[in-house]
Design a protein around this motif. Structure first.
Motif, PDB file in Angstrom:
ATOM      1  N   SER A   1       0.861  -1.343   0.092  1.00  0.00           N
ATOM      2  CA  SER A   1       0.141   0.021  -0.143  1.00  0.00           C
ATOM      3  C   SER A   1       1.059   1.089   0.052  1.00  0.00           C
ATOM      4  O   SER A   1       2.025   1.191   0.101  1.00  0.00           O
ATOM      5  CB  SER A   1      -0.786  -0.127   1.121  1.00  0.00           C
ATOM      6  N   GLY A   2       0.301   2.474  -0.441  1.00  0.00           N
ATOM      7  CA  GLY A   2       1.042   3.645  -0.263  1.00  0.00           C
ATOM      8  C   GLY A   2       1.899   3.954   1.177  1.00  0.00           C
ATOM      9  O   GLY A   2       3.130   4.071   0.846  1.00  0.00           O
ATOM     10  N   VAL A   3       1.112   3.684   2.178  1.00  0.00           N
ATOM     11  CA  VAL A   3       1.630   3.910   3.635  1.00  0.00           C
ATOM     12  C   VAL A   3       0.760   2.963   4.533  1.00  0.00           C
ATOM     13  O   VAL A   3      -0.083   2.612   4.287  1.00  0.00           O
ATOM     14  CB  VAL A   3       1.376   5.426   4.172  1.00  0.00           C
ATOM     15  N   ALA A   4       1.760   2.235   5.406  1.00  0.00           N
ATOM     16  CA  ALA A   4       1.106   1.301   6.280  1.00  0.00           C
ATOM     17  C   ALA A   4       1.538   1.845   7.661  1.00  0.00           C
ATOM     18  O   ALA A   4       2.749   2.216   8.078  1.00  0.00           O
ATOM     19  CB  ALA A   4       1.643  -0.112   6.025  1.00  0.00           C
ATOM     20  N   ASN A   5       0.470   1.811   8.634  1.00  0.00           N
ATOM     21  CA  ASN A   5       0.887   2.544  10.186  1.00  0.00           C
ATOM     22  C   ASN A   5       1.612   1.269  10.668  1.00  0.00           C
ATOM     23  O   ASN A   5       0.838  -0.008  10.561  1.00  0.00           O
ATOM     24  CB  ASN A   5      -0.475   2.759  10.640  1.00  0.00           C
ATOM     25  N   VAL A   6       2.435   1.218  11.487  1.00  0.00           N
ATOM     26  CA  VAL A   6       3.180   0.167  12.386  1.00  0.00           C
ATOM     27  C   VAL A   6       2.449   0.615  13.724  1.00  0.00           C
ATOM     28  O   VAL A   6       2.697   1.429  14.148  1.00  0.00           O
ATOM     29  CB  VAL A   6       4.439   0.543  12.296  1.00  0.00           C
ATOM     30  N   ARG A   7       2.044  -0.433  14.209  1.00  0.00           N
ATOM     31  CA  ARG A   7       0.885  -0.277  15.614  1.00  0.00           C
ATOM     32  C   ARG A   7       1.515  -1.001  16.757  1.00  0.00           C
ATOM     33  O   ARG A   7       2.215  -1.848  16.446  1.00  0.00           O
ATOM     34  CB  ARG A   7      -0.386  -0.645  15.307  1.00  0.00           C
ATOM     35  N   SER A   8       1.246  -0.643  17.879  1.00  0.00           N
ATOM     36  CA  SER A   8       1.899  -1.061  18.921  1.00  0.00           C
ATOM     37  C   SER A   8       1.141  -2.600  19.383  1.00  0.00           C
ATOM     38  O   SER A   8       1.673  -3.198  20.178  1.00  0.00           O
ATOM     39  CB  SER A   8       1.513  -0.410  20.348  1.00  0.00           C
ATOM     40  N   GLY A   9      -0.029  -2.818  18.795  1.00  0.00           N
ATOM     41  CA  GLY A   9      -0.656  -4.204  18.837  1.00  0.00           C
ATOM     42  C   GLY A   9      -1.283  -4.485  17.752  1.00  0.00           C
ATOM     43  O   GLY A   9      -1.397  -3.628  16.873  1.00  0.00           O
ATOM     44  N   PRO A  10      -1.810  -5.799  17.499  1.00  0.00           N
ATOM     45  CA  PRO A  10      -2.661  -6.346  16.429  1.00  0.00           C
ATOM     46  C   PRO A  10      -4.136  -5.890  16.330  1.00  0.00           C
ATOM     47  O   PRO A  10      -4.898  -6.574  16.370  1.00  0.00           O
ATOM     48  CB  PRO A  10      -2.599  -7.717  16.477  1.00  0.00           C
ATOM     49  N   GLY A  11      -4.524  -4.634  15.915  1.00  0.00           N
ATOM     50  CA  GLY A  11      -5.725  -4.087  15.972  1.00  0.00           C
ATOM     51  C   GLY A  11      -5.717  -2.586  15.697  1.00  0.00           C
ATOM     52  O   GLY A  11      -4.681  -1.999  16.160  1.00  0.00           O
ATOM     53  N   LEU A  12      -6.806  -2.007  14.950  1.00  0.00           N
ATOM     54  CA  LEU A  12      -6.786  -0.504  14.711  1.00  0.00           C
ATOM     55  C   LEU A  12      -7.013   0.335  16.107  1.00  0.00           C
ATOM     56  O   LEU A  12      -6.737   1.348  16.090  1.00  0.00           O
ATOM     57  CB  LEU A  12      -8.204  -0.349  13.934  1.00  0.00           C
TER      58      LEU A  12
END
Length: 162
Positions: free
Chosen positions: A107-118
């Motif tokens: 994808s153009g940009v992917a958020n890297v998150r602290s856990g598996p969920g929005l």
């Protein structure tokens, strides 16, 4: 045609993605079956993807360490591979690794998150074509590590790879 693509061109962000080559990490539940055996990653800093199975064939692309590839055919010591943009070519099997899973951002940009969920906070972002080391997998999320050491979770539909 020899088109080297590194960080300046989004199509082949692989060079420079030597993501913690010396780290020994334990990863639970690697993929099994056809999917695992059909994927390899680039073992060395640079690998030439060629037009045919042999060094006499033209170099199509240069791919960097960790770049994930899907194996679609074999001829002797050569693998016919497909990348995340559906380009195909040939690579020497000895220059790939079938036990070092990686993903690439599609994808153009992917958020890297602290856990598996929005609901989890965004720690950083990964850009199109960026190679990420795979640390763990869930059905909808992948725990990854960026070249700069940032670790976090990315939504699986934004990635391509193992």
């Amino acid at each position: 045609m020899n088109r080297h693509r590194g960080h300046q061109a989004p199509r082949r962000f692989a060079l420079g993605s030597a993501l913690c080559a010396g780290l020994a990490m334990t990863v639970a539940a690697w993929p099994t079956g056809a999917q695992a055996s059909d994927m390899v990653s680039v073992r060395h800093k640079v690998l030439n993807m060629r037009a045919g199975p042999g060094t006499q064939h033209a170099t199509l692309w240069q791919l960097g360490q960790g770049f994930p590839l899907q194996v679609v055919g074999r001829k002797g010591q050569w693998l016919q591979v497909r990348d995340f943009e559906n380009d195909t070519g040939w690579v020497a099997r000895s220059l790939t690794n079938s036990r070092a899973p990686h993903h690439i951002v599609k994808s153009g940009v992917a958020n890297v998150r602290s856990g598996p969920g929005l609901q989890h906070r965004v720690l950083g972002q990964a850009q199109y074509g960026e190679v990420l080391r795979t640390l763990a997998r869930q059905p909808s999320w992948v725990r990854v590590e960026k070249e700069n050491g940032l670790r976090g979770w990315v939504s699986r539909p934004l990635l391509w790879g193992w």
